[in-house]
Design a protein around this motif. Structure first.
Motif, mmCIF file in Angstrom:
data_model
loop_
_atom_site.group_PDB
_atom_site.id
_atom_site.type_symbol
_atom_site.label_atom_id
_atom_site.label_comp_id
_atom_site.label_asym_id
_atom_site.label_seq_id
_atom_site.Cartn_x
_atom_site.Cartn_y
_atom_site.Cartn_z
ATOM 1 N N GLN A 54 0.851 -1.182 0.000
ATOM 2 C CA GLN A 54 0.000 0.000 0.000
ATOM 3 C C GLN A 54 0.890 1.236 0.000
ATOM 4 O OE1 GLN A 54 -3.771 0.106 2.353
ATOM 5 N NE2 GLN A 54 -2.847 -1.602 3.447
ATOM 6 N N ILE A 55 0.321 2.323 -0.493
ATOM 7 C CA ILE A 55 1.045 3.596 -0.470
ATOM 8 C C ILE A 55 0.359 4.517 0.519
ATOM 9 C CG2 ILE A 55 1.432 5.710 -1.800
ATOM 10 C CD1 ILE A 55 3.384 3.679 -2.534
ATOM 11 N N LYS A 56 1.162 5.142 1.360
ATOM 12 C CA LYS A 56 0.610 6.242 2.140
ATOM 13 C C LYS A 56 1.449 7.466 1.817
ATOM 14 C CE LYS A 56 3.019 6.021 6.610
ATOM 15 N NZ LYS A 56 2.847 5.881 8.065
ATOM 16 N N GLY A 57 0.840 8.631 1.885
ATOM 17 C CA GLY A 57 1.569 9.809 1.442
ATOM 18 C C GLY A 57 1.193 11.057 2.187
ATOM 19 N N LYS A 58 2.076 12.031 2.081
ATOM 20 C CA LYS A 58 1.810 13.354 2.629
ATOM 21 C C LYS A 58 1.532 14.268 1.448
ATOM 22 C CE LYS A 58 4.664 12.615 6.699
ATOM 23 N NZ LYS A 58 5.852 13.005 7.458
ATOM 24 N N PHE A 59 0.282 14.620 1.290
ATOM 25 C CA PHE A 59 -0.115 15.418 0.139
ATOM 26 C C PHE A 59 -0.018 16.903 0.463
ATOM 27 C CE2 PHE A 59 -2.020 11.324 -0.418
ATOM 28 C CZ PHE A 59 -1.908 11.089 -1.776
ATOM 29 N N PHE A 60 0.157 17.676 -0.586
ATOM 30 C CA PHE A 60 0.152 19.144 -0.485
ATOM 31 C C PHE A 60 1.277 19.671 0.402
ATOM 32 C CE2 PHE A 60 -4.401 17.768 -0.682
ATOM 33 C CZ PHE A 60 -4.516 17.935 -2.057
ATOM 34 N N ILE A 67 5.189 6.742 0.969
ATOM 35 C CA ILE A 67 5.858 5.606 1.608
ATOM 36 C C ILE A 67 5.186 4.319 1.130
ATOM 37 C CG2 ILE A 67 6.435 4.474 3.790
ATOM 38 C CD1 ILE A 67 6.409 7.266 5.091
ATOM 39 N N LEU A 68 6.007 3.374 0.692
ATOM 40 C CA LEU A 68 5.500 2.061 0.281
ATOM 41 C C LEU A 68 5.546 1.130 1.480
ATOM 42 C CD1 LEU A 68 4.614 0.250 -2.170
ATOM 43 C CD2 LEU A 68 7.004 -0.466 -2.296
ATOM 44 N N LEU A 69 4.375 0.564 1.816
ATOM 45 C CA LEU A 69 4.258 -0.359 2.951
ATOM 46 C C LEU A 69 4.050 -1.773 2.443
ATOM 47 C CD1 LEU A 69 1.673 1.721 5.030
ATOM 48 C CD2 LEU A 69 4.167 1.807 5.228
ATOM 49 N N LEU A 77 9.941 1.485 1.369
ATOM 50 C CA LEU A 77 10.600 2.528 0.591
ATOM 51 C C LEU A 77 9.942 3.877 0.854
ATOM 52 C CD1 LEU A 77 10.761 0.737 -2.893
ATOM 53 C CD2 LEU A 77 12.682 1.034 -1.317
ATOM 54 N N THR A 78 10.732 4.931 0.738
ATOM 55 C CA THR A 78 10.200 6.286 0.801
ATOM 56 C C THR A 78 10.516 6.992 -0.522
ATOM 57 O OG1 THR A 78 10.399 6.481 3.198
ATOM 58 C CG2 THR A 78 10.392 8.535 1.951
ATOM 59 N N PHE A 79 9.494 7.640 -1.074
ATOM 60 C CA PHE A 79 9.639 8.377 -2.333
ATOM 61 C C PHE A 79 9.616 9.871 -2.020
ATOM 62 C CE2 PHE A 79 7.268 4.515 -2.783
ATOM 63 C CZ PHE A 79 7.709 3.923 -3.956
ATOM 64 N N GLN A 80 10.537 10.601 -2.605
ATOM 65 C CA GLN A 80 10.537 12.044 -2.396
ATOM 66 C C GLN A 80 10.799 12.749 -3.716
ATOM 67 O OE1 GLN A 80 13.719 14.006 0.061
ATOM 68 N NE2 GLN A 80 11.979 14.673 1.275
#
Length: 205
Positions: A54-60, A67-69, A77-80
């Motif tokens: 699953q993906i969780k994210g900080k939007f805006f 973050i890939l869970l 993994l963390t995507f930036q």
């Protein structure tokens, strides 16, 4: 699905970890909930519907992060997004880190103006970036993309749209990803996440 242009990889291609490499093709289903900008709007399941990622994210936020869970909710993994780069580069780090020492790979558009999707993927060690380590080509609009090993014709994964009445009614965008044998499927999921982010970027027409 077209046949691969080469035999399956002899040695596992483990980018995230060897536990994500299988000796057989892995079929995944990715579901995006189109009407929901909240946690868990991007889910990856196996063919039996079991959640794998699953993906969780900080939007805006100023620096977009996702973050890939894994299935147990552990961060893999963390995507930036790298702000103020012309090519819309995303950096991908191990775990929840964004430290340079934990950088695994980065992804950027091959060119500024694109009529078809084309992304270059570079390992962290490939600092010169003369030749990409992987390439993504196809049409995001049609959800039809192929991932290649380096700048070659050797296919390691493919994705295509799954049409269903349920998807349309429920406002879900569903597509399938086939990961070839011995290829790290968590890495392929990560590339799909970045592919989606780059192509759905509101500021990037």
């Amino acid at each position: 699905m077209p046949a691969p242009s080469c035999p399956p990889l002899a040695t596992p291609l483990a980018v995230v970890g060897p536990q994500f490499c299988a000796p057989y093709p892995v079929d995944l289903t990715v579901v995006r909930k189109l009407l929901k900008i909240t946690e868990g709007n991007f889910v990856v399941t196996d063919v039996n519907g079991n959640i794998m990622f699953q993906i969780k994210g900080k939007f805006f936020s100023l620096r977009d992060r996702r973050i890939l869970l894994d299935a147990a909710g552990n961060p893999i993994l963390t995507f930036q997004q790298k702000i103020l780069t012309a090519h819309r580069r995303w950096n991908v780090f191990r775990g929840e880190s964004t430290d340079a020492k934990d950088l695994l790979f980065s992804v950027k558009k091959s060119s500024l103006i694109q009529f078809k999707t084309e992304l270059d993927v570079f390992f962290a060690a490939n600092t010169k970036e003369d030749v990409c380590d992987f390439k993504v080509k196809g049409s995001w609009l049609e959800r039809s993309c192929t991932i290649y090993l380096g700048d070659t014709t050797n296919i390691i994964a493919q994705m295509h749209r799954k049409h269903s009445v349920q998807s349309i009614v429920l406002g879900k965008d569903t597509f399938a990803v086939t990961v070839y044998p011995h290829v790290d499927y968590a890495f392929i999921v990560a590339l799909v996440v970045v592919l989606e982010e780059i192509n759905e970027d509101r500021d990037d027409a």
